[in-house]
Design a protein around this motif. Sequence first.
Motif, PDB file in Angstrom:
ATOM      1  N   PHE A   1       0.873  -1.183   0.000  1.00 26.78           N
ATOM      2  CA  PHE A   1       0.000   0.000   0.000  1.00 26.78           C
ATOM      3  C   PHE A   1       0.904   1.224   0.000  1.00 26.78           C
ATOM      4  O   PHE A   1       1.830   1.322   0.819  1.00 26.78           O
ATOM      5  N   PHE A   2       0.631   2.168  -0.891  1.00 23.32           N
ATOM      6  CA  PHE A   2       1.537   3.302  -1.067  1.00 23.32           C
ATOM      7  C   PHE A   2       0.974   4.584  -0.472  1.00 23.32           C
ATOM      8  O   PHE A   2      -0.171   4.960  -0.722  1.00 23.32           O
ATOM      9  N   PHE A   3       1.808   5.250   0.320  1.00 25.03           N
ATOM     10  CA  PHE A   3       1.533   6.613   0.760  1.00 25.03           C
ATOM     11  C   PHE A   3       2.136   7.594  -0.242  1.00 25.03           C
ATOM     12  O   PHE A   3       1.614   8.680  -0.435  1.00 25.03           O
ATOM     13  N   ASP A   4       3.258   7.188  -0.844  1.00 26.20           N
ATOM     14  CA  ASP A   4       3.985   8.032  -1.784  1.00 26.20           C
ATOM     15  C   ASP A   4       3.570   7.677  -3.213  1.00 26.20           C
ATOM     16  O   ASP A   4       3.834   6.568  -3.686  1.00 26.20           O
ATOM     17  N   LYS A   5       2.930   8.595  -3.900  1.00 19.11           N
ATOM     18  CA  LYS A   5       2.378   8.318  -5.237  1.00 19.11           C
ATOM     19  C   LYS A   5       3.474   8.174  -6.284  1.00 19.11           C
ATOM     20  O   LYS A   5       3.320   7.440  -7.268  1.00 19.11           O
ATOM     21  N   GLN A   6       4.597   8.864  -6.102  1.00 21.13           N
ATOM     22  CA  GLN A   6       5.721   8.718  -7.028  1.00 21.13           C
ATOM     23  C   GLN A   6       6.235   7.276  -6.997  1.00 21.13           C
ATOM     24  O   GLN A   6       6.485   6.659  -8.040  1.00 21.13           O
ATOM     25  N   LEU A   7       6.359   6.736  -5.790  1.00 18.56           N
ATOM     26  CA  LEU A   7       6.845   5.370  -5.651  1.00 18.56           C
ATOM     27  C   LEU A   7       5.825   4.362  -6.195  1.00 18.56           C
ATOM     28  O   LEU A   7       6.204   3.333  -6.764  1.00 18.56           O
ATOM     29  N   GLU A   8       4.566   4.664  -6.042  1.00 20.69           N
ATOM     30  CA  GLU A   8       3.526   3.768  -6.569  1.00 20.69           C
ATOM     31  C   GLU A   8       3.600   3.673  -8.094  1.00 20.69           C
ATOM     32  O   GLU A   8       3.437   2.602  -8.677  1.00 20.69           O
ATOM     33  N   LYS A   9       3.882   4.784  -8.755  1.00 26.19           N
ATOM     34  CA  LYS A   9       4.025   4.773 -10.221  1.00 26.19           C
ATOM     35  C   LYS A   9       5.219   3.901 -10.639  1.00 26.19           C
ATOM     36  O   LYS A   9       5.144   3.152 -11.614  1.00 26.19           O
ATOM     37  N   ILE A  10       6.308   4.015  -9.890  1.00 25.02           N
ATOM     38  CA  ILE A  10       7.488   3.197 -10.183  1.00 25.02           C
ATOM     39  C   ILE A  10       7.155   1.716 -10.001  1.00 25.02           C
ATOM     40  O   ILE A  10       7.519   0.872 -10.833  1.00 25.02           O
ATOM     41  N   TYR A  11       6.443   1.399  -8.936  1.00 20.85           N
ATOM     42  CA  TYR A  11       6.051   0.016  -8.654  1.00 20.85           C
ATOM     43  C   TYR A  11       5.185  -0.547  -9.783  1.00 20.85           C
ATOM     44  O   TYR A  11       5.410  -1.675 -10.262  1.00 20.85           O
ATOM     45  N   ASN A  12       4.196   0.209 -10.226  1.00 23.17           N
ATOM     46  CA  ASN A  12       3.312  -0.265 -11.299  1.00 23.17           C
ATOM     47  C   ASN A  12       4.071  -0.469 -12.602  1.00 23.17           C
ATOM     48  O   ASN A  12       3.793  -1.398 -13.369  1.00 23.17           O
ATOM     49  N   LYS A  13       5.054   0.372 -12.846  1.00 22.88           N
ATOM     50  CA  LYS A  13       5.903   0.224 -14.034  1.00 22.88           C
ATOM     51  C   LYS A  13       6.697  -1.095 -13.956  1.00 22.88           C
ATOM     52  O   LYS A  13       6.806  -1.836 -14.928  1.00 22.88           O
ATOM     53  N   LEU A  14       7.224  -1.383 -12.759  1.00 21.94           N
ATOM     54  CA  LEU A  14       8.002  -2.612 -12.568  1.00 21.94           C
ATOM     55  C   LEU A  14       7.129  -3.851 -12.653  1.00 21.94           C
ATOM     56  O   LEU A  14       7.568  -4.897 -13.140  1.00 21.94           O
ATOM     57  N   LYS A  15       5.913  -3.759 -12.167  1.00 17.75           N
ATOM     58  CA  LYS A  15       4.973  -4.884 -12.256  1.00 17.75           C
ATOM     59  C   LYS A  15       4.787  -5.300 -13.716  1.00 17.75           C
ATOM     60  O   LYS A  15       4.741  -6.496 -14.048  1.00 17.75           O
ATOM     61  N   LYS A  16       4.647  -4.328 -14.596  1.00 21.90           N
ATOM     62  CA  LYS A  16       4.471  -4.630 -16.023  1.00 21.90           C
ATOM     63  C   LYS A  16       5.723  -5.276 -16.605  1.00 21.90           C
ATOM     64  O   LYS A  16       5.644  -6.173 -17.438  1.00 21.90           O
ATOM     65  N   LYS A  17       6.897  -4.840 -16.150  1.00 25.39           N
ATOM     66  CA  LYS A  17       8.149  -5.367 -16.689  1.00 25.39           C
ATOM     67  C   LYS A  17       8.458  -6.769 -16.170  1.00 25.39           C
ATOM     68  O   LYS A  17       8.969  -7.618 -16.893  1.00 25.39           O
ATOM     69  N   LEU A  18       8.159  -7.003 -14.875  1.00 23.65           N
ATOM     70  CA  LEU A  18       8.642  -8.216 -14.211  1.00 23.65           C
ATOM     71  C   LEU A  18       7.580  -9.297 -14.029  1.00 23.65           C
ATOM     72  O   LEU A  18       7.918 -10.431 -13.688  1.00 23.65           O
ATOM     73  N   GLY A  19       6.334  -8.957 -14.207  1.00 25.19           N
ATOM     74  CA  GLY A  19       5.284  -9.977 -14.106  1.00 25.19           C
ATOM     75  C   GLY A  19       4.434  -9.808 -12.865  1.00 25.19           C
ATOM     76  O   GLY A  19       4.948  -9.595 -11.762  1.00 25.19           O
ATOM     77  N   ARG A  20       3.148  -9.896 -13.040  1.00 17.48           N
ATOM     78  CA  ARG A  20       2.219  -9.627 -11.939  1.00 17.48           C
ATOM     79  C   ARG A  20       2.045 -10.820 -11.008  1.00 17.48           C
ATOM     80  O   ARG A  20       1.419 -10.699  -9.962  1.00 17.48           O
ATOM     81  N   SER A  21       2.540 -11.989 -11.382  1.00 16.06           N
ATOM     82  CA  SER A  21       2.366 -13.168 -10.529  1.00 16.06           C
ATOM     83  C   SER A  21       3.382 -13.212  -9.386  1.00 16.06           C
ATOM     84  O   SER A  21       3.268 -14.038  -8.484  1.00 16.06           O
ATOM     85  N   TYR A  22       4.366 -12.335  -9.415  1.00 14.59           N
ATOM     86  CA  TYR A  22       5.414 -12.330  -8.394  1.00 14.59           C
ATOM     87  C   TYR A  22       5.135 -11.269  -7.330  1.00 14.59           C
ATOM     88  O   TYR A  22       4.473 -10.262  -7.586  1.00 14.59           O
ATOM     89  N   GLU A  23       5.671 -11.507  -6.147  1.00 16.29           N
ATOM     90  CA  GLU A  23       5.738 -10.452  -5.153  1.00 16.29           C
ATOM     91  C   GLU A  23       6.947  -9.589  -5.493  1.00 16.29           C
ATOM     92  O   GLU A  23       8.049 -10.106  -5.677  1.00 16.29           O
ATOM     93  N   ILE A  24       6.741  -8.297  -5.578  1.00 14.97           N
ATOM     94  CA  ILE A  24       7.814  -7.359  -5.900  1.00 14.97           C
ATOM     95  C   ILE A  24       8.011  -6.439  -4.710  1.00 14.97           C
ATOM     96  O   ILE A  24       7.050  -5.873  -4.181  1.00 14.97           O
TER      97      ILE A  24
END
Length: 632
Positions: free
Chosen positions: A297-320
Amino acid sequence: MLRSAFLFLFVFLAVSSLTAERKNSQPERIGAETFFKTSRQSNYKISPDAKYLAYFDTVNGHSNIFVKKIGQQDFIQLTNDPVGINSFIWGNSDFILYKQDNNGDENYRIYRLNIYTKEIKCLTEGEKIRCDILGPYAQSKDAVIITANMRNPRLLEPYSLNFLTGEMKLLCENPGGLRGWVADNAGIIRIAQAGKLLYRKDEKSEFREILTIGSDEMFDPRFFNKDNNHVFAYSNIGRDRIAIVEFDLDKGKEVRTLFEHPEYDVFGDDERDQFTYSSRKQELLYARYTTEKRHLFFFDKQLEKIYNKLKKKLGRSYEIDFASYSDDLSRFVIRLSSDRLQGKNYYYDNKSGSLELLGSESPWLIEDKMAEMMPVSYKSRDGLTIHGYLTLPKGADPKGLPVIVHPHAGPQWRNSWIFDKTTQFFANHGYAVFEMNFRGSTGYGRKFMKAGFKQWGLKMQDDITDGVKWLIQKGIADPKRIAIFGWSFGGYAALAGITFTPDLYACGVDFWGISNYFSLYRSFPPYWPKDKINERWGDIVKDSLQMYNTSPVFHARNIKVPVLILQGENDVRVKIGQSEEMAETLKKLNKEVEYVLMEGEGHGIKDEQKTILQMNRVDNFLKKNLRPKKQL
């Protein structure tokens, strides 16, 4: 007749083909020598100047510290510790700090490591000194805040430790009974805890009590806000589920809820659930929390955008997860994991968008050959919903399987959806593995945890028993081939299972488990909170009859099945006498017992070869006692 013979042959060939196909889909057996090799290239941390990565790699089967310059392939081995190092932090960009005990005695000293000269210096010398690192000291970039029992072995007190000079300064005296300390953004200790929350306005003021915390309540302050008058904390006060809250210290009350979940505590798995704070921005960043699986859960919206970008690159089935990051949140170590992948680490530069694989933690364990860990739930005999996880052997029919029942340690802890070498080892060797979060486990609210108070061997054990019966009713478990296996409290549950439900299990395996509550109680370290133990686990005087009735050693005559007991020689939590007494009692009763003492080990096994040796021993024990019985 010919037609009947042809039809029989067709069906026979079809079934044979399906059987062969299923057999072929089952992975090859992997030995303990492979499964329990010490993990490689893990625990990456970015240096404060963002120029280096420090990490663990394996030397002669033990974790040691390495460093490499970011963007380069060459690495430098910094330590060659013969027993391995458990954790470390960067002190500044030149020095790494780590703590080390002596053969599992849990008396940790703090060491300084120079990344250029490899010089190692102990900063907290002394007999039976126990230290821990709380975090950076805001008043000096060359110091950290630690707790240590320097002045009194029974009391932990906060100090500033200058890791360049070795100078220690007592920040606050412990008058007795205080256990938790929190410093504000200026490095001043402003909060202390001991079943209550104590607060002072500034360094010159006296502490005063502003909150009483009950035995079934949690209030865990972590970080001060920018103005140093509010604190961000985990709390279940006034609610059933643990939430992240903001608390006004001057007024002594909660002012807002920052994050909560309607069904789960947002702090349930204390090894993985945390919320993070940027000292540079003096703001919260994100929270890790566990339901059936782990989420962010993100308090920081900048970090949340980075996380969503990485999810697309690395796969949504993994814990990141963000394993480490630079102060400006531009460079990261990203860790990928799942139930079938222990971990892969990547270096990510958000400015350039480059993503570099740093390494896999157990590259010899192929993800596709590992088994799935499935969340499950069932009802206890009194109607309580019990959650857990079932791992089936890959490629096996979920019918009539041999089962390893694996209660967790703690008991105030929980199982989670993670990669677990022991679970995967058992599944790879043909066993279903059943892990349940019995009442008293964390993660499911205050009422659920409180339902486990003083229920060792009673309703907590019933929850385990009811889960086993549920597996049998579902047809998953072969009722003649069920073992119970556990560590620490899980070891107690294994002994209790074969003692108090002696017809349910074919054998039991106990790793440093409790057999006698009375001797356990008397052996608690002086800094453990007896008040909480009395309320949660049982009072040795008031609850003595119950403690006698639920201590397996006093009822060992009930045991009908083979038992394997393993114990660490230097264990300070569950001392050697627990296992020795149980083993001797069983031998006197002519029960089938094997007792193994692991020299030089504490409450766990650090040595790779010893781990492999003992898990091979467990494997042979299970093969012997869970093999299918020949039909008469």
